[in-house]
Design a protein around this motif. Structure first.
Motif, PDB file in Angstrom:
ATOM      1  N   SER A   1       0.876  29.996  -0.479  1.00  0.00           N
ATOM      2  CA  SER A   1       1.689  29.627   0.673  1.00  0.00           C
ATOM      3  C   SER A   1       1.134  28.432   1.075  1.00  0.00           C
ATOM      4  CB  SER A   1       2.043  30.634   1.762  1.00  0.00           C
ATOM      5  OG  SER A   1       0.611  30.742   2.154  1.00  0.00           O
ATOM      6  N   ARG A   2       1.945  27.579   1.526  1.00  0.00           N
ATOM      7  CA  ARG A   2       1.785  26.210   2.072  1.00  0.00           C
ATOM      8  C   ARG A   2       0.981  26.465   3.279  1.00  0.00           C
ATOM      9  NH1 ARG A   2       3.363  21.275   0.784  1.00  0.00           N
ATOM     10  NH2 ARG A   2       4.943  22.130  -0.748  1.00  0.00           N
ATOM     11  N   LEU A   3      -0.041  25.425   3.556  1.00  0.00           N
ATOM     12  CA  LEU A   3      -0.653  25.464   4.939  1.00  0.00           C
ATOM     13  C   LEU A   3       0.158  25.240   6.136  1.00  0.00           C
ATOM     14  CD1 LEU A   3      -4.465  24.801   4.058  1.00  0.00           C
ATOM     15  CD2 LEU A   3      -3.494  26.866   4.473  1.00  0.00           C
TER      16      LEU A   3
ATOM     17  N   ALA B   1      -8.057  21.750   3.715  1.00  0.00           N
ATOM     18  CA  ALA B   1      -6.791  21.812   3.922  1.00  0.00           C
ATOM     19  C   ALA B   1      -6.117  22.640   3.088  1.00  0.00           C
ATOM     20  CB  ALA B   1      -6.187  20.551   4.140  1.00  0.00           C
ATOM     21  N   HIS B   2      -6.642  22.865   1.834  1.00  0.00           N
ATOM     22  CA  HIS B   2      -5.861  23.711   0.695  1.00  0.00           C
ATOM     23  C   HIS B   2      -6.600  25.146   0.587  1.00  0.00           C
ATOM     24  CE1 HIS B   2      -3.567  20.353  -0.443  1.00  0.00           C
ATOM     25  NE2 HIS B   2      -4.662  19.567  -0.568  1.00  0.00           N
ATOM     26  N   ILE B   3      -7.314  25.577   1.607  1.00  0.00           N
ATOM     27  CA  ILE B   3      -8.041  26.857   1.421  1.00  0.00           C
ATOM     28  C   ILE B   3      -7.708  27.739   2.508  1.00  0.00           C
ATOM     29  CG2 ILE B   3     -10.355  28.195   1.422  1.00  0.00           C
ATOM     30  CD1 ILE B   3     -11.642  25.453   0.626  1.00  0.00           C
ATOM     31  N   ASN B   4      -7.145  28.805   2.249  1.00  0.00           N
ATOM     32  CA  ASN B   4      -6.515  29.962   3.009  1.00  0.00           C
ATOM     33  C   ASN B   4      -7.609  30.789   3.553  1.00  0.00           C
ATOM     34  OD1 ASN B   4      -3.895  28.892   3.065  1.00  0.00           O
ATOM     35  ND2 ASN B   4      -3.351  30.005   1.321  1.00  0.00           N
ATOM     36  N   HIS B   5      -8.516  31.188   2.650  1.00  0.00           N
ATOM     37  CA  HIS B   5      -9.786  32.063   2.661  1.00  0.00           C
ATOM     38  C   HIS B   5     -10.831  31.581   1.867  1.00  0.00           C
ATOM     39  CE1 HIS B   5      -6.901  35.299   4.377  1.00  0.00           C
ATOM     40  NE2 HIS B   5      -6.286  34.823   3.442  1.00  0.00           N
TER      41      HIS B   5
END
Length: 255
Positions: free
Chosen positions: A165-167, A238-242
């Protein structure tokens, strides 16, 4: 897994280049026409996985070889761990960049193995350099007409699945962007730092929190790290969710 042993007889730069082209074609296939299959095979719950390209234009996702040192240079290790922490295309581009690095390593390993001199190495590099890189093909930046046609024919190959998903515009969990030091006001009073900032210690170098540095927190062990210590920039974060720190990645690989 297909054997990746180096040939024992002498080879010419042209023969090594043909080996390079075959492996390159296999990697491009994995990252374009077979992207969905490749994506599914790189489950982050599995052990360290590598993407191999073969001279016959085939590809394979497998564990690294056990021999140290290996017969051939090994591809990037653990490509599956970052899969669910990035947008699908960004992850494919990152794997493509590492694949380019591996292809060059293999080609010039053969060059050293077969005793290529300066002129042979130069000829090999010129032939390689005339081709678009894997990254250029996968990202659509290739200038070669044949490679561009392949991208157009497979433009609908892969869509981000539900897990990607997009941040949002808000700051992602686990990221602490430290503000620049503020100038004291006339009263000489400074704003108090949050309790977590005052006690934060980098899990890599052991230094205390500093207001003018970028920090990131591991979502597994909840330790904070200087971005520079774990090679994470604000743009990459900015592209890392976890985020998983190197120690937690190693523990997962061993388990």
């Amino acid at each position: 897994m297909e054997a990746v042993t180096a040939p024992a007889t002498h080879k010419t730069p042209e023969e090594v280049f043909n080996d390079f082209k075959g492996r390159r074609a296999g990697l491009i296939k994995a990252l374009t026409t077979d992207a969905q299959k490749f994506y599914q095979m790189c489950d982050p719950e599995k052990d360290n996985l590598c993407l191999y390209g073969f001279p016959n234009e085939g590809w394979e996702v497998n564990l690294p070889v056990e021999e140290v040192p290996p017969e051939l240079p090994e591809p990037a290790l653990g490509i599956n761990f970052a899969r669910d922490g990035m947008k699908e295309n960004d992850w494919l581009y990152l794997v493509a960049v590492h694949s380019d690095s591996w292809l060059l390593a293999v080609a010039f390993y053969f060059g050293a193995r077969f005793g290529f001199g300066k002129s042979d190495r130069k000829r090999l590099f010129q032939m390689i350099n005339d081709l678009p890189t894997v990254f250029e093909v996968v990202s659509g930046k290739a200038t070669n007409f044949k490679d561009q046609a392949e991208i157009r024919n497979n433009g609908s190959k892969s869509k981000s699945n539900g897990k990607i998903s997009r941040l949002s515009e808000s700051r992602p969990k686990g990221i602490k962007m430290s503000p620049l030091p503020e100038v004291d006001d006339e009263s000489g009073e400074e704003e108090e730092d949050d309790d977590d900032e005052q006690g934060a210690i980098c899990g890599a170098c052991g230094d205390n929190y500093a207001r003018d540095e970028f920090w990131i927190c591991c979502d597994i062990c909840e330790r904070w790290f200087h971005g520079k210590c774990v090679k994470i920039t604000p743009a990459k974060a900015a592209h890392i969710n976890h985020y998983k720190c190197p120690t937690c990645c190693t523990k997962r690989a061993r388990s």
